[in-house]
Design a protein around this motif. Structure first.
Motif, PDB file in Angstrom:
ATOM      1  N   UNK A 200      35.820  49.484  41.841  1.00  0.00           N
ATOM      2  CA  UNK A 200      36.889  51.005  42.313  1.00  0.00           C
ATOM      3  C   UNK A 200      36.912  51.065  43.706  1.00  0.00           C
ATOM      4  N   UNK A 201      35.864  50.319  44.897  1.00  0.00           N
ATOM      5  CA  UNK A 201      36.256  50.730  45.934  1.00  0.00           C
ATOM      6  C   UNK A 201      37.355  49.854  46.697  1.00  0.00           C
ATOM      7  N   UNK A 202      37.881  49.103  45.920  1.00  0.00           N
ATOM      8  CA  UNK A 202      38.806  48.108  46.493  1.00  0.00           C
ATOM      9  C   UNK A 202      40.051  48.940  47.161  1.00  0.00           C
ATOM     10  N   UNK A 203      40.357  50.034  46.527  1.00  0.00           N
ATOM     11  CA  UNK A 203      41.245  50.712  47.131  1.00  0.00           C
ATOM     12  C   UNK A 203      41.096  51.463  48.687  1.00  0.00           C
ATOM     13  N   UNK A 204      39.924  51.653  48.424  1.00  0.00           N
ATOM     14  CA  UNK A 204      39.371  52.329  50.050  1.00  0.00           C
ATOM     15  C   UNK A 204      39.221  51.157  50.983  1.00  0.00           C
ATOM     16  N   UNK A 205      38.784  49.972  50.603  1.00  0.00           N
ATOM     17  CA  UNK A 205      38.693  48.825  51.568  1.00  0.00           C
ATOM     18  C   UNK A 205      40.322  48.356  52.028  1.00  0.00           C
ATOM     19  N   UNK A 206      41.103  48.428  51.174  1.00  0.00           N
ATOM     20  CA  UNK A 206      42.628  48.319  51.454  1.00  0.00           C
ATOM     21  C   UNK A 206      43.025  49.016  52.546  1.00  0.00           C
ATOM     22  N   UNK A 207      42.814  50.477  52.109  1.00  0.00           N
ATOM     23  CA  UNK A 207      43.348  51.266  53.219  1.00  0.00           C
ATOM     24  C   UNK A 207      42.810  51.406  54.428  1.00  0.00           C
ATOM     25  N   UNK A 208      41.489  50.781  54.423  1.00  0.00           N
ATOM     26  CA  UNK A 208      40.630  50.452  55.838  1.00  0.00           C
ATOM     27  C   UNK A 208      41.068  49.251  56.508  1.00  0.00           C
ATOM     28  N   UNK A 209      42.024  48.435  55.838  1.00  0.00           N
ATOM     29  CA  UNK A 209      42.363  47.317  56.371  1.00  0.00           C
ATOM     30  C   UNK A 209      41.419  46.329  56.861  1.00  0.00           C
ATOM     31  N   UNK A 210      40.452  46.066  55.933  1.00  0.00           N
ATOM     32  CA  UNK A 210      39.392  45.212  56.136  1.00  0.00           C
ATOM     33  C   UNK A 210      40.146  43.494  56.006  1.00  0.00           C
ATOM     34  N   UNK A 211      39.491  42.929  57.326  1.00  0.00           N
ATOM     35  CA  UNK A 211      40.310  41.720  57.394  1.00  0.00           C
ATOM     36  C   UNK A 211      40.021  40.839  56.458  1.00  0.00           C
TER      37      UNK A 211
END
Length: 237
Positions: A200-211
């Motif tokens: 469920x944390x994937x959306x937050x990681x996408x928004x954060x633009x994790x390389x």
């Protein structure tokens, strides 16, 4: 992201959150990884599952179609997976998926209390959106600060802090919405809950633009993950 429940339940209180009420038949279920993942004690029948899945998938596709047309046009189905996800796209996708799953579950599943599914939908929605909002806000502040704009340690710290703070905050807000008069036991967040629901944390990681997320194009998995969240919420009982 479904969360765990306080096991200290007063079974003599008729106002207790009955979807998570301890009984002779189910009291050992609530500590299992499967329950913490799905918040489901009894499986729905195949026909009901298909209806819930269909509702969640259709609801997920609607914002994808909208954003695909708006961003680059929609010539074929593959264009749906070329959507660039910023904060608003992630929030729209998660909201639609969970709403679709809960709504179809309420309509299709006649055996369980509708309130239970609505409560679970609220928890799912808050856990998909609150951490994402915090991460998005933190990234915006960093990008606007010349001193820390290029600092990877600062960005990592902001992301981790936002995720850690976002989960209990989401649980707190959800408990208030679902039980404003505090008549029922609150659902509590545990480390085990967080681990089994890390997708469920994937959306937050996408928004954060994790390389790593960007290089692996993991944002393409978000529609599947959020559709699955909606499906789980629709089956909760």
């Amino acid at each position: 992201m479904p969360l765990s429940v306080n096991n200290k339940i007063n079974t003599s209180n008729t106002n207790v959150f009955s979807a998570f009420q301890a009984t002779a038949h189910t009291k050992n279920v609530y500590s299992t990884l499967r329950y913490k993942r799905n918040h489901r004690v009894e499986e729905a029948d195949t026909k009901t599952k298909i209806k819930i899945a269909s509702g969640s998938v259709i609801a997920t596709l609607l914002p994808m179609i909208y954003f695909a047309k708006k961003q680059h046009g929609l010539k074929n189905l593959l264009d749906l997976f070329k959507v660039k996800y910023e904060l608003k796209e992630v929030l729209a996708l998660s909201t639609a998926s969970i709403f679709g799953g809960v709504a179809s579950g309420i309509i299709a599943d006649k055996k369980t209390n509708k309130k239970h599914k609505i409560h679970e939908g609220v928890f799912q929605f808050m856990n998909a959106t609150i951490p994402t909002l915090l991460v998005g806000g933190a990234m915006k502040l960093i990008e606007d600060n010349v001193k820390y704009k290029e600092s990877k340690p600062v960005k990592v710290a902001a992301i981790v802090t936002s995720l850690i703070a976002g989960m209990p905050l989401a649980a707190f807000i959800s408990n208030i919405i679902n039980d404003p008069k505090d008549k029922e036991p609150d659902r509590k967040l545990t480390l085990k809950d967080s681990i089994v629901n890390m997708d469920d944390a994937l959306g937050a990681l996408v928004v954060a633009k994790i390389p790593f997320v960007q290089s692996m194009h993991l944002e393409k998995l978000m529609p599947v993950i959020f559709a699955w969240c909606g499906y789980r919420a629709g089956q909760s009982n």
